[in-house]
Design an enzyme around this catalytic site. Sequence first.
Site, PDB file in Angstrom:
ATOM      1  N   LYS A  68       0.850  -1.204   0.000  1.00 59.26           N
ATOM      2  CA  LYS A  68       0.000   0.000   0.000  1.00 59.26           C
ATOM      3  C   LYS A  68       0.877   1.241   0.000  1.00 59.26           C
ATOM      4  CE  LYS A  68      -4.002   1.845   2.611  1.00 59.26           C
ATOM      5  NZ  LYS A  68      -4.860   1.637   3.800  1.00 59.26           N
ATOM      6  N   SER A 143      -9.827   1.424   2.590  1.00 60.38           N
ATOM      7  CA  SER A 143      -8.931   2.221   1.770  1.00 60.38           C
ATOM      8  C   SER A 143      -7.865   1.412   1.041  1.00 60.38           C
ATOM      9  CB  SER A 143      -8.262   3.287   2.635  1.00 60.38           C
ATOM     10  OG  SER A 143      -7.431   2.686   3.608  1.00 60.38           O
ATOM     11  N   SER A 167      -9.982  -1.034   6.829  1.00 62.29           N
ATOM     12  CA  SER A 167      -9.440  -0.825   5.485  1.00 62.29           C
ATOM     13  C   SER A 167      -8.764  -2.013   4.832  1.00 62.29           C
ATOM     14  CB  SER A 167      -8.450   0.338   5.495  1.00 62.29           C
ATOM     15  OG  SER A 167      -9.151   1.543   5.378  1.00 62.29           O
TER      16      SER A 167
HETATM   17  N1  GLN Z   1     -12.953   3.329   5.815  1.00 63.07           N
HETATM   18  C1  GLN Z   1     -12.567   3.807   7.107  1.00 63.07           C
HETATM   19  C2  GLN Z   1     -12.287   5.280   7.052  1.00 63.07           C
HETATM   20  O1  GLN Z   1     -12.600   5.876   6.097  1.00 63.07           O
HETATM   21  C3  GLN Z   1     -11.428   3.036   7.614  1.00 63.07           C
HETATM   22  C4  GLN Z   1     -10.169   3.490   7.037  1.00 63.07           C
HETATM   23  C5  GLN Z   1      -9.029   2.667   7.464  1.00 63.07           C
HETATM   24  O2  GLN Z   1      -9.164   1.633   8.100  1.00 63.07           O
HETATM   25  N2  GLN Z   1      -7.858   3.182   7.149  1.00 63.07           N
HETATM   26  O3  GLN Z   1     -11.773   5.859   7.957  1.00 63.07           O
END
Ligand code: GLN
Length: 465
Positions: A68, A143, A167
Amino acid sequence: MKGAPRARAIAEAVAGGEDPGRYARAALRAAQADTLNCFLHLDPDAVEAQIAGINPQAPLAGVPVALKDNLMDAGQPCGCASRILEGYRASYDATVVARLRDAGAVILGRTNMDEFAMGSSTENSAYGPTRNPHDPTRTPGGSSGGSGAAVAAGICPVALGSETGGSVRQPASLCGVVGLKPTYGRVSRRGLVAFASSLDVVSPFGVDVRDTARIMSVIAGFDPGDPTSLDAPVGNLEAACDRGVAGLKIGIIQECTGEGIEPGVSAALADAARALTDAGASLATVSLPSSPFALAAYCVLAPAEASSNLARFDGIRYGRRAEAESLADLYVRTRSEGFGPEVQRRILLGTFALSAGYADRYYATAQGMAARITREMTAALGEFDLLFCPTSPTVAFPLGARAADPLAMYLADIFTVPASLAGLPAISVPCGRALGLPVGAQLTGPKLGEATLLAAAAVIEAALG
Ligand code: GLN
């Protein structure tokens, strides 16, 4: 899909005398030909340089791994899919990257993500969304959507993402692969660009449960370079995959059933529950009364920490710098031009939630709620070995469907956020399909309970994967 050889098979072939560069070169070609926008950066010379140093007896010898874009790999770009980090290159290796390389892995390239890991669809990337390999009109989730899609597309068998509130589990569910969020502190955060430091965990994807166990064994363990790192033995996670679930008590989280869940998702989860029962586990319902408030607490706590962590991106220290007349002007312009709308929204929300006069009302209340959720989950895990629920209430949604509606987007995390707030390990494992798209079952375990999670996930995989 899922066409790439497993990490275990690659390592075994290389140990047996196969060309250690064969699989990484094939993965590089597949990544170069990718039309899903999984990768933001590929560096063929760096791939060759890594191949030259592989120890053929190492546990991930010759295995290509996608990274990532918020994990540092010395000399490579590390942009968090943000314009503000354009031109920035990492000055050192994240601990997980160093461990992967020592284990014979080849870092393949940098994957797309929601900007600074804020989002659930990759649509907040400054470089366009990634597409779901099962249906390119849909999101892979986020994400860490680029890493999840790269594994689902068969480009590489394992990849790293990061978790703050779901994410890795949510894209794993939407892409039909395995995603493991380790116990907070189980995997070093050194070299992971911080979002919400009290929640962030580097987390692996795998094409199956055993490959996930293999990469997890490599990245997990104490690191003196991370002050929140846990000093506890990792054990043999791959052997744990064969343990089964006979005699285990598994609690179905009552608040994560029924309303708001797509019927096809509920049906697939029922199949997963049956697979666990058939394998000798006993299932019963358990209530976590505060869990419906987890998302609200997360939406205060994560932006609050982010507003502080992202203060370092000021146009002076890293990446992009705007033309400006004065220092204050430089900060404002760099941050206005460099950060996308969701990141700006969270910095504003977080700053507000921490400001004098509001901190008690919002931040302290959210912290209190997180503590309550942690207590309820810990109590439930006194009674049950694992907790069970869907990873996501829906299958992969169409690109564009939620992009303009932050609250609808946040709802994608409704079932993943509780384990994040409690710092507990959780896994998403494929358990069938709905509307022709993958569905993931989520299991949550006690602190350092990764082995039991993998054992139960392997049972679901064997029945439904
Ligand atoms: N989708 C969640 C957010 O927008 C989690 C993001 C993550 O785990 N980095 O914060």
